[in-house]
Design a protein around this motif. Structure first.
Motif, PDB file in Angstrom:
ATOM      1  N   VAL A   6       0.864  -1.182   0.000  1.00 19.57           N
ATOM      2  CA  VAL A   6       0.000   0.000   0.000  1.00 19.57           C
ATOM      3  C   VAL A   6       0.898   1.228   0.000  1.00 19.57           C
ATOM      4  O   VAL A   6       1.826   1.335   0.799  1.00 19.57           O
ATOM      5  N   ARG A   7       0.624   2.171  -0.881  1.00 12.06           N
ATOM      6  CA  ARG A   7       1.409   3.396  -0.954  1.00 12.06           C
ATOM      7  C   ARG A   7       0.817   4.416   0.022  1.00 12.06           C
ATOM      8  O   ARG A   7      -0.395   4.576   0.103  1.00 12.06           O
ATOM      9  N   THR A   8       1.683   5.084   0.759  1.00 13.98           N
ATOM     10  CA  THR A   8       1.245   6.086   1.735  1.00 13.98           C
ATOM     11  C   THR A   8       1.422   7.484   1.166  1.00 13.98           C
ATOM     12  O   THR A   8       2.068   7.680   0.123  1.00 13.98           O
ATOM     13  N   ASN A   9       0.870   8.468   1.882  1.00 12.91           N
ATOM     14  CA  ASN A   9       1.072   9.858   1.462  1.00 12.91           C
ATOM     15  C   ASN A   9       2.448  10.337   1.923  1.00 12.91           C
ATOM     16  O   ASN A   9       3.217   9.579   2.512  1.00 12.91           O
ATOM     17  N   GLY A  12       3.394   9.575   5.470  1.00 11.87           N
ATOM     18  CA  GLY A  12       3.458   8.180   5.877  1.00 11.87           C
ATOM     19  C   GLY A  12       2.127   7.569   6.259  1.00 11.87           C
ATOM     20  O   GLY A  12       2.078   6.477   6.810  1.00 11.87           O
ATOM     21  N   PHE A  13       1.014   8.257   5.961  1.00  6.73           N
ATOM     22  CA  PHE A  13      -0.301   7.726   6.304  1.00  6.73           C
ATOM     23  C   PHE A  13      -0.934   7.029   5.101  1.00  6.73           C
ATOM     24  O   PHE A  13      -0.870   7.534   3.978  1.00  6.73           O
ATOM     25  N   ARG A  38      15.343   2.094   4.584  1.00 13.71           N
ATOM     26  CA  ARG A  38      14.784   2.131   5.940  1.00 13.71           C
ATOM     27  C   ARG A  38      13.552   1.224   6.014  1.00 13.71           C
ATOM     28  O   ARG A  38      12.744   1.194   5.099  1.00 13.71           O
ATOM     29  N   TYR A  39      13.439   0.518   7.152  1.00 16.53           N
ATOM     30  CA  TYR A  39      12.341  -0.407   7.362  1.00 16.53           C
ATOM     31  C   TYR A  39      11.767  -0.197   8.755  1.00 16.53           C
ATOM     32  O   TYR A  39      12.470   0.224   9.676  1.00 16.53           O
ATOM     33  N   GLY A  40      10.497  -0.503   8.930  1.00 14.25           N
ATOM     34  CA  GLY A  40       9.871  -0.410  10.240  1.00 14.25           C
ATOM     35  C   GLY A  40       8.733  -1.407  10.344  1.00 14.25           C
ATOM     36  O   GLY A  40       8.222  -1.908   9.341  1.00 14.25           O
ATOM     37  N   VAL A  41       8.337  -1.714  11.570  1.00 11.42           N
ATOM     38  CA  VAL A  41       7.256  -2.656  11.798  1.00 11.42           C
ATOM     39  C   VAL A  41       6.463  -2.208  13.026  1.00 11.42           C
ATOM     40  O   VAL A  41       7.019  -1.619  13.956  1.00 11.42           O
ATOM     41  N   ALA A  42       5.157  -2.440  12.997  1.00 11.55           N
ATOM     42  CA  ALA A  42       4.294  -2.125  14.137  1.00 11.55           C
ATOM     43  C   ALA A  42       3.162  -3.131  14.166  1.00 11.55           C
ATOM     44  O   ALA A  42       2.781  -3.706  13.140  1.00 11.55           O
TER      45      ALA A  42
END
Length: 191
Positions: A6-9, A12-13, A38-42
């Motif tokens: 999914v592409r964010t604005n 980052g939303f 850069r990578y992230g997870v939540a």
């Protein structure tokens, strides 16, 4: 369930919409993000519920010509549910005995119980039991597939008959069995 990528604005939303299958409880939502190197997870636990919940209690299996009661508990998770109508419908080989509709009233959050009576016909198969609770504002529906199967073990019968060339042979299929449970096979062989 999975959705991606999914592409964010620019901030980052982004948003993703899922249609949950019939489920009430809690699900874990996980997101993995990537931008360049850069990578992230939540992750977060999200409750899954509706404003009104239908919880029927059916047997796992019934036999031909069984009559049984189906208690249905309806939970209201809102203060303004008001009057709700609970309806039940069943496909062959099960039918509803008596009224298919009950009316209940909620003065706030809580639960109410109603009971329906169902009866299996003299047949085997699987019935779809549909239960709907609906108020002017909210509704919930569930479908249970209920097997109807014979309680006795299978019965096998065989008949051997000799026929000379040109003879006519008449085979009579036995009757008196539960509807949908009888199969017949004819085997012809030379001596």
């Amino acid at each position: 369930l999975f959705e991606g990528p999914v592409r964010t604005n620019a901030r980052g939303f982004g948003s993703v919409t899922f249609r949950m299958p019939e489920y009430i409880g809690s699900v874990r939502v996980m997101a993995v993000a990537a931008s360049g190197q850069r990578y992230g997870v939540a992750e977060q636990a999200v409750p899954v519920k509706t404003d009104i919940i239908v919880l029927p209690t059916l047997p796992r299996v019934v036999g031909p010509e069984d009559t049984f009661d189906v208690p249905v508990t309806v939970f209201s998770l809102r203060d303004n549910t008001g009057t709700a109508t609970v309806t039940i419908d069943a496909s062959d080989p099960v039918s509803v005995v008596g009224s298919k509709r009950r009316t209940i009233r909620f003065d706030g959050q809580g639960e109410r119980d109603v009971t329906f009576t169902l009866r299996a016909s003299r047949a085997i198969g699987t019935s779809a039991i549909d239960i709907l609770a609906a108020s002017p504002r909210y509704q919930s529906e569930t479908t249970i597939h209920l097997p109807v199967r014979a309680s006795s073990p299978p019965v096998y019968a065989a008949r051997t008959q000799r026929a000379a060339p040109g003879d006519r042979v008449e085979l009579v299929v036995p009757d008196g069995f539960v509807d949908g449970s009888l199969t017949s096979t004819v085997a012809v062989s030379r001596l």
